[in-house]
Design an enzyme around this catalytic site. Structure first.
Site, PDB file in Angstrom:
ATOM      1  N   GLY A   1      -4.319  14.143  32.413  1.00  0.00           N
ATOM      2  CA  GLY A   1      -2.879  14.101  32.934  1.00  0.00           C
ATOM      3  C   GLY A   1      -3.242  12.539  33.640  1.00  0.00           C
ATOM      4  O   GLY A   1      -2.168  12.048  34.319  1.00  0.00           O
TER       5      GLY A   1
ATOM      6  N   ALA B   1      -1.931   9.547  32.574  1.00  0.00           N
ATOM      7  CA  ALA B   1      -0.858   8.753  32.502  1.00  0.00           C
ATOM      8  C   ALA B   1       0.218   9.104  33.553  1.00  0.00           C
ATOM      9  O   ALA B   1       1.118   8.321  33.609  1.00  0.00           O
ATOM     10  CB  ALA B   1      -0.110   8.882  31.105  1.00  0.00           C
ATOM     11  N   GLY B   2      -0.158  10.062  34.493  1.00  0.00           N
ATOM     12  CA  GLY B   2       0.983  10.676  35.457  1.00  0.00           C
ATOM     13  C   GLY B   2       0.804   9.842  36.748  1.00  0.00           C
ATOM     14  O   GLY B   2      -0.079   9.125  36.991  1.00  0.00           O
TER      15      GLY B   2
ATOM     16  N   ARG C   1       8.379  31.702  35.035  1.00  0.00           N
ATOM     17  CA  ARG C   1       7.044  31.422  35.370  1.00  0.00           C
ATOM     18  C   ARG C   1       5.790  31.954  34.315  1.00  0.00           C
ATOM     19  O   ARG C   1       5.058  31.272  34.002  1.00  0.00           O
ATOM     20  CB  ARG C   1       6.715  32.251  36.639  1.00  0.00           C
TER      21      ARG C   1
ATOM     22  N   ASP D   1      -2.478  21.433  51.042  1.00  0.00           N
ATOM     23  CA  ASP D   1      -1.989  22.318  52.058  1.00  0.00           C
ATOM     24  C   ASP D   1      -2.683  21.911  53.422  1.00  0.00           C
ATOM     25  O   ASP D   1      -2.088  22.041  54.557  1.00  0.00           O
ATOM     26  CB  ASP D   1      -2.146  23.671  51.708  1.00  0.00           C
TER      27      ASP D   1
ATOM     28  N   HIS E   1      -2.132  28.292  46.155  1.00  0.00           N
ATOM     29  CA  HIS E   1      -1.401  27.280  46.573  1.00  0.00           C
ATOM     30  C   HIS E   1      -0.019  27.277  45.772  1.00  0.00           C
ATOM     31  O   HIS E   1       0.625  26.906  45.027  1.00  0.00           O
ATOM     32  CB  HIS E   1      -1.912  25.957  45.618  1.00  0.00           C
TER      33      HIS E   1
HETATM   34  C1  LMR Z   1       2.816  20.308  46.107  1.00  0.00           C
HETATM   35  O1  LMR Z   1       2.282  20.963  46.993  1.00  0.00           O
HETATM   36  O2  LMR Z   1       3.402  19.036  46.529  1.00  0.00           O
HETATM   37  C2  LMR Z   1       2.970  20.416  44.788  1.00  0.00           C
HETATM   38  O3  LMR Z   1       2.035  21.161  44.194  1.00  0.00           O
HETATM   39  C3  LMR Z   1       4.346  20.783  44.382  1.00  0.00           C
HETATM   40  C4  LMR Z   1       4.292  21.100  43.022  1.00  0.00           C
HETATM   41  O4  LMR Z   1       5.059  22.210  42.600  1.00  0.00           O
HETATM   42  O5  LMR Z   1       4.148  20.316  41.994  1.00  0.00           O
END
Ligand code: LMR
Length: 333
Positions: free
Chosen positions: A14, A16-17, A100, A161, A189
């Protein structure tokens, strides 16, 4: 890191993100000494190769002494050959109308393929940090397709987090950030994660002794941390990039350098069933480096009934996602 050459073979998917764009200029912070170098493999889909080449030009223009070599590729063999550290950021984002389970299938294929490629080509001591969401489950899929790489070398990122938890606590009570310690995040997460404020200390003293009103910690605080990712998406129209990159730096620093003395920190690691999680799933726990220098889950934490209940729900969510991977045949053994 190779002992002899002091060159770290680092793969970023990823690449290039936006997260990678914020991460790359800071990679030098991870090196142990000024002579260390990085053999950098930037990996993304074929359509992103022009963007990777542009990135490589910009990195050249840093005139960084720590960049030994840059490879831009969409080929997983080239990306993972001899890789010692893989930071997996690339994944299919959730788009409008996608369930999902659709996301799990799309990402399941990506992480199955990457797991097999890591297994085939990476260094035997490779460490793999999965950042792409759903990061716990993506790490689980990847690990299950890399059958010769020990499960304790797979990690999912809960450091973002944790950093949010530190920042909100410091702001709420006007505390000095550097004096807060042992504040950890449990579970997935996702909004189900739980911030364990009860063992956090300030200047060595339990925070819960210093601040008498615990209702904010148990309620608003949890929501603020859990919803921060969504709030950022609402505010900027895309998910966190700079803070995610910063959390990657914090997380990888812990993975690479075990000689420093740390307190407890949050890391998504492969569970053996500790505290009731489903064995084999990737779960964020309070972790520590033990006396032997091994990264281990903190044992014998006395959780109160509310914390136990919250953590159990988050563990259950992770277990359900893992079971869904099996029912979707993303994992077959
Ligand atoms: C975040 O915690 O900012 C990201 O994981 C949120 C997301 O869904 O990309």
């Amino acid at each position: 890191m190779s002992q002899d050459a002091s060159t770290l073979k680092l793969t970023i998917t990823g690449a290039a993100g936006q997260i990678a764009y914020a991460l790359l200029p800071r990679l030098g912070e991870l090196l142990i000494n000024v002579e260390s170098k990085i053999d950098l493999r930037l990996c993304d889909t074929e359509s992103q190769l022009p963007a990777l080449n542009a990135l490589s030009m910009e990195l050249d223009d840093f005139a960084c002494p720590w960049i030994e070599k840059i490879t831009c590729t969409s080929n997983l063999k080239d990306a993972f050959e001899g890789c010692e550290l893989a930071i997996l950021i690339g994944a299919r984002p959730r788009t409008l109308g996608m369930e999902r389970s659709d996301l799990l299938v799309a990402n399941g294929e990506i992480f199955s393929e990457q797991g097999r490629a890591l297994n085939a080509y990476a260094d035997q001591n490779v460490k793999v940090l999965v950042v792409a969401n759903p990061c716990n489950t993506n790490a689980y899929i990847c690990m299950n397709h890399a059958k010769d790489i020990p499960s304790h070398r797979f990690f999912s990122m809960s450091m973002l987090d944790q950093n949010r938890a530190y920042a909100f606590m410091a702001k709420q009570y006007d505390l000095e950030l550097a004096m807060i310690e042992n504040l950890c995040v449990w579970g997935n997460h996702s909004p189900s994660m739980y911030v364990d404020f009860q063992r956090a200390t300030y200047d060595g003293q339990p925070i819960i002794e210093r601040i008498q009103d615990h209702s904010w910690f148990a309620n608003d605080y949890q929501t603020l941390v859990a919803q921060r990712g969504s709030e950022v998406i609402k505010a900027r129209g895309s998910s966190s990039a700079a803070s995610a990159a910063n959390a990657i730096i914090d997380n990888v620093a812990l993975l690479l350098d075990q000689n420093q003395c740390y307190g407890n920190f949050s890391m998504g690691v492969c569970s053996h069933g500790e505290y009731g999680a489903q064995p084999g799933t990737i779960v964020s726990y309070p972790c520590v480096y033990n006396a032997k220098g091994e990264l281990s889950i903190v044992e014998h934490i006395d959780l109160d009934p509310i914390a136990q209940q919250r953590i159990a729900l988050s563990f259950e969510e992770i277990a359900n996602e893992a079971n869904q991977c099996r029912s979707l045949d993303l994992i077959t053994h």
